[in-house]
Scaffold this motif. Structure first.
Motif, mmCIF file in Angstrom:
data_model
loop_
_atom_site.group_PDB
_atom_site.id
_atom_site.type_symbol
_atom_site.label_atom_id
_atom_site.label_comp_id
_atom_site.label_asym_id
_atom_site.label_seq_id
_atom_site.Cartn_x
_atom_site.Cartn_y
_atom_site.Cartn_z
ATOM 1 N N UNK A 147 88.868 -37.516 -15.716
ATOM 2 C CA UNK A 147 89.376 -36.146 -15.841
ATOM 3 C C UNK A 147 90.617 -35.916 -14.982
ATOM 4 N N UNK A 148 91.584 -35.188 -15.585
ATOM 5 C CA UNK A 148 92.791 -34.828 -14.833
ATOM 6 C C UNK A 148 92.689 -33.415 -14.270
ATOM 7 N N UNK A 149 91.735 -32.637 -14.788
ATOM 8 C CA UNK A 149 91.672 -31.219 -14.449
ATOM 9 C C UNK A 149 90.256 -30.699 -14.679
ATOM 10 N N UNK A 150 89.811 -29.828 -13.777
ATOM 11 C CA UNK A 150 88.553 -29.100 -13.986
ATOM 12 C C UNK A 150 88.903 -27.621 -14.152
ATOM 13 N N UNK A 151 88.420 -27.033 -15.243
ATOM 14 C CA UNK A 151 88.632 -25.602 -15.482
ATOM 15 C C UNK A 151 87.273 -24.915 -15.420
ATOM 16 N N UNK A 152 87.188 -23.813 -14.714
ATOM 17 C CA UNK A 152 85.966 -23.005 -14.723
ATOM 18 C C UNK A 152 86.349 -21.649 -15.296
ATOM 19 N N UNK A 153 85.979 -21.425 -16.540
ATOM 20 C CA UNK A 153 86.381 -20.202 -17.226
ATOM 21 C C UNK A 153 85.412 -19.888 -18.346
ATOM 22 N N UNK A 154 84.742 -18.744 -18.303
ATOM 23 C CA UNK A 154 84.805 -17.752 -17.241
ATOM 24 C C UNK A 154 83.890 -18.142 -16.076
ATOM 25 N N UNK A 155 84.226 -17.626 -14.888
ATOM 26 C CA UNK A 155 83.436 -17.898 -13.683
ATOM 27 C C UNK A 155 82.726 -16.614 -13.239
#
Ligand SMILES: Cc1cc2nc3c(=O)[nH]c(=O)nc-3n(C[C@H](O)[C@H](O)[C@H](O)COP(=O)(O)O)c2cc1C
Length: 176
Positions: A79-87
């Protein structure tokens, strides 16, 4: 090669901006989904079916192990990025005090330890928030503690904390 790496997108148990987050997920390639237990439940409340994600080639990781086993993928250069949406406000509170006892808060914590950048879309960022309950819109009044936690998280290094969809899309543009 950064472009071959995937995005780990985490969904928590928030109805706020769930629909908008999922709309973005369906536009992205090379993305996997990580759900908190509440995230998995809330998807059902809002009539989302995990099969719709899987049919688009999105791998779905649920919060079924005490050790948050899927976080080990972060050690494999996947993984290049972790997104937490919605938090949720719960997840934001855990994140900013270094707690990690859900799959999503573990993904966030381990991403930090692996120096993988994160984007977090916080829900409770203003004194008044209009949010989407399963059947209607409701007005909520986030408490001082939620607003303080949001501000605290914004001071963390290597994390974009956003509070609306335009900013979320802008933050994502750097990675897609
Ligand atoms: C239909 C529904 C919608 C919810 N929406 C929100 C929300 O928008 N924001 C929030 O902070 N919590 C919301 N919650 C409560 C969270 O799901 C709950 O705090 C849960 O423990 C969060 O766990 P997680 O942070 O591990 O996902 C909602 C709960 C339900 C049943």
């Amino acid at each position: 090669m950064t472009d071959k790496k995937r995005i780990a997108w985490c969904i928590t148990g928030s109805g706020h901006y769930l629909k908008e987050s999922i709309e973005i997920i369906f536009t992205l390639k090379n993305i996997d989904l990580f759900l908190s237990k509440a995230g998995e439940e809330v998807l059902k409340w809002y009539d989302y079916n995990l099969e719709d994600f899987k049919s688009k080639g999105i791998k779905v990781f649920k919060d079924t192990t005490a050790s948050s086993a899927p976080v080990s993928l972060l050690y494999e250069d996947v993984y290049k990025l972790v997104v937490v949406s919605p938090a949720t406000s719960n997840t934001i509170a855990q994140m900013c005090y270094g707690l990690s006892d859900t799959l999503v808060t573990n993904m966030f914590a381990q991403a930090g330890k692996c120096k993988i950048p994160s984007i977090v879309f916080a829900c409770d960022t203003e004194p008044t928030v209009i949010t989407q309950a399963p059947k209607k819109s409701v007005t909520l009044y986030p408490r001082d503690i939620e607003l303080e936690n949001y501000e605290k998280l914004r001071t963390f290094k290597n994390i974009d904390v956003v509070d609306n969809i335009v900013k979320l899309n802008q933050a994502l543009k750097k990675w897609i």
